[in-house]
Enzyme design. Structure first.
Site, short mmCIF file in Angstrom:
data_model
loop_
_atom_site.label_atom_id
_atom_site.label_comp_id
_atom_site.label_asym_id
_atom_site.label_seq_id
_atom_site.Cartn_x
_atom_site.Cartn_y
_atom_site.Cartn_z
CE LYS A 279 -3.94 -1.84 2.70
NZ LYS A 279 -5.02 -1.68 1.73
NE ARG A 353 -11.18 -9.70 -1.71
CZ ARG A 353 -11.53 -8.78 -2.59
NH1 ARG A 353 -12.01 -9.14 -3.78
NH2 ARG A 353 -11.43 -7.50 -2.30
N1 BES Z 1 -8.19 -3.62 4.59
C1 BES Z 1 -8.38 -3.23 3.25
C2 BES Z 1 -9.68 -2.46 3.04
C3 BES Z 1 -9.79 -1.13 3.74
C4 BES Z 1 -9.49 0.03 3.06
C5 BES Z 1 -10.26 -1.05 5.03
C6 BES Z 1 -9.62 1.26 3.69
C7 BES Z 1 -10.38 0.17 5.68
C8 BES Z 1 -10.06 1.33 5.00
C9 BES Z 1 -8.40 -4.45 2.33
O1 BES Z 1 -7.63 -5.52 2.73
C10 BES Z 1 -7.88 -4.02 1.01
O2 BES Z 1 -6.73 -3.68 0.94
N2 BES Z 1 -8.72 -4.03 -0.01
C11 BES Z 1 -8.35 -3.65 -1.32
C12 BES Z 1 -8.88 -4.69 -2.27
C13 BES Z 1 -8.34 -4.58 -3.68
C14 BES Z 1 -6.87 -4.87 -3.70
C15 BES Z 1 -9.09 -5.56 -4.55
C16 BES Z 1 -8.94 -2.28 -1.60
O3 BES Z 1 -10.07 -2.01 -1.14
O4 BES Z 1 -8.28 -1.47 -2.22
MN MN Z 2 -5.60 -5.36 2.05
#
Ligand code: BES
Ligand code: MN
Ligand code: ZN
Length: 501
Positions: A279, A353
């Site tokens: 990230k 997931r």
């Molecule tokens: N934990 C994150 C989602 C999240 C984002 C929670 C902001 C709280 C605040 C999750 O694991 C994630 O990174 N999701 C990705 C999925 C994508 C890579 C398909 C996302 O939402 O960008």
């Molecule tokens: Mn994630």
């Protein structure tokens, strides 16, 4: 803060502050507010007349009694427009007057029962909402701050009622409000902890503490046992971190003669760096809170164990970090989940997931039904619904409706998202049964569709709290930081699912 319910007249209470209320548009207050106004020689009426006191929702007006009443301060709490009045507004305004009076160094606060008069709300529910709102609204996470607090804590809340016959109902409500608010604050505490204080092992430890305190059954699977169960998806996420994963199963048995049990499944990534699909700085900043769902399902059991509904509930939490260590999952890897399905990992940041696939698969295998999962799953859900509503998805409309109702009663808003078959196309993989990301468009929905593959035919609901688990400003009974969202929905759901005694 302690709460006491007492019979008496608010005008004669000795406290640092007394709290009365006003609906918007009322010019000549009656009841307790009228009595206090009289003792103050008409000050409240005068301030309404000159437009200072409006009774707008959550407006708190402070009046100094200057010896006209035993209490130093009179707070007039605005309840908003009477036809729009709800229990949630009682929670909200209670939080607001508590914080306002804390700032004025009030240690002992006495309040009338808001909503009890022309508000027309049952005494038990009103008292529950007041105590819940006060305890939630006064919450602070100060564990790691060593300097002395500027504000002293409120020590005592007195709920004052004229009619002594209402006392038992008020006490009942108060106790329920306290249990539920304290469980929510527990979830907030765990979620606010930085990742170095809330590792998967720490989550196992707090589950152990709950098990001991409330006599719950606890099983914790370590890495070897997780492997033996065939949870390849969960283990895949865990393999990039030095922190050992923990699979936590905490059970409340309120109906021991029944073989049935509900399953509450919570996402618990104690830190989500994204893995090798790392990230950005901004996106990683709050990722200590990626275990909010796990915290919610565990602490909901703490409240449920005290309220003792006749129902069985098991909380399941697959706890791990998501880090890009040398042994980390790589984009393109294929994992096998507990139900035998193979998953192509196209994005290591879609890790929630993967862990939930095995947690749900395990719950199905154990026969828990229905299943409710709570997860900070997708940024897409945050974008779709902001921080007001959590997203709700599922394979049973009846169950979805029941959970939405449980949430509405708690003041936790859930907005149903579509689950049309066509969305499933996006999760198709060329080389495995499914892939772990369907891309940007409809990201919250494709994530839910992914999970549905692991819930199978079991009635299941998924709550995406990515937008609602954290707050960056104070709002009513929600303070800055972790909100503890879903705890109160789950508790209501447990109560609504109980067999009559
Ligand atoms: N934990 C994150 C989602 C999240 C984002 C929670 C902001 C709280 C605040 C999750 O694991 C994630 O990174 N999701 C990705 C999925 C994508 C890579 C398909 C996302 O939402 O960008
Ligand atoms: Mn994630
Ligand atoms: Zn995550």
């Amino acid at each position: 803060m302690q709460t006491k319910v007492i019979a008496g007249d608010i005008t004669s209470i000795e406290a640092d502050a007394i709290v009365v209320n006003l609906f918007e548009g009322v010019e000549h207050p009656g009841g307790a507010t009228g009595a206090v106004d009289k003792a103050l020689d008409g000050t409240i009426t005068a301030l309404i007349a000159n437009g200072e006191i409006k009774g707008k929702l959550n407006q708190i007006n402070i009046i100094h009694s200057l010896g006209k009443l035993p209490a130093r301060i009179v707070a007039v709490a605005g309840l908003g427009k009477q036809p729009e009045f709800t229990l949630d507004r009682i929670r909200s305004v209670s939080a607001e007057f508590c914080r306002a009076l804390r700032k004025l160094s009030c240690r002992r606060i006495a309040t009338i029962v808001h909503g009890g008069g022309i508000g027309g709300i049952e005494p038990e529910l009103a008292a529950q909402a007041i105590n819940e709102g006060c305890i939630l609204g006064l919450y602070k996470f100060r564990k790691h701050v060593t300097k002395e607090p500027e504000e002293q804590d409120v020590e005592e809340l007195l709920i004052v009622e004229r009619d002594a016959t209402k006392l038992p109902a008020l006490e009942q409500g108060c106790l329920k409000g306290r249990i539920i608010a304290e469980a929510t604050n527990l979830a907030r505490d765990w979620t606010n902890e930085p990742a170095n204080y809330m590792t998967p092992s720490d989550m196992a430890r707090v589950a152990q503490e709950l098990a001991k305190a409330y006599n719950l059954d606890l099983t914790i699977l370590d890495r070897d046992q997780i492997e033996r169960e065939g949870m390849g998806a969960f283990l895949g996420v865990a393999q990039g971190s030095r922190q050992p994963p923990k699979f936590i199963v905490l059970s409340y048995r309120g109906n021991p003669t029944s073989p049935k049990a509900l399953g509450f499944v919570g996402k618990a990534i104690t830190f989500d760096s994204g893995g090798l699909d790392i990230k950005s700085t901004e996106a990683m900043a709050d990722m200590k809170g990626d275990m909010a769902g796990g915290a919610a399902v565990l602490s909901a059991l703490a409240a449920i164990a005290q309220l003792k509904p006749k129902v069985n509930i098991t909380a399941i939490v697959a706890a791990t970090e998501n880090l890009p260590g040398g042994t980390a999952l790589k984009p393109g890897d294929i994992l096998k989940a507990i139900n035998g399905k193979t998953i192509e990992v196209v994005n290591t940041d879609a890790e929630g997931r993967l862990t939930l696939a095995d947690a749900l698969g395990y719950a199905v295998k154990q026969g828990f039904s229905p299943l409710i999962d709570v997860a900070t799953l997708t940024g897409a859900c945050h974008i779709a619904l902001g921080d007001i509503c959590s997203g709700i998805f599922g394979n049973s409309q009846e169950l979805i409706d029941k959970v939405i109702k449980a949430g509405a009663d708690a003041g936790e808003r859930l907005w149903q998202m579509p689950m049309h078959e066509e969305y499933k196309e996006l999760n198709k993989s060329d080389i495995a049964d499914i892939k772990n990301s369907g891309g940007r468009w409809g990201g919250a929905i494709t994530a839910a569709q992914f999970l549905s593959e692991f819930a199978g035919d079991t009635p299941w609901v998924h709550i995406d709290i990515a937008g609602t688990a954290r707050n960056d400003k104070e709002r009513g009974y929600s303070v800055k930081g972790a909100t503890g969202v879903s705890v109160r929905t789950l508790v209501n759901l447990a109560l609504a699912s109980a067999e009559p005694e």
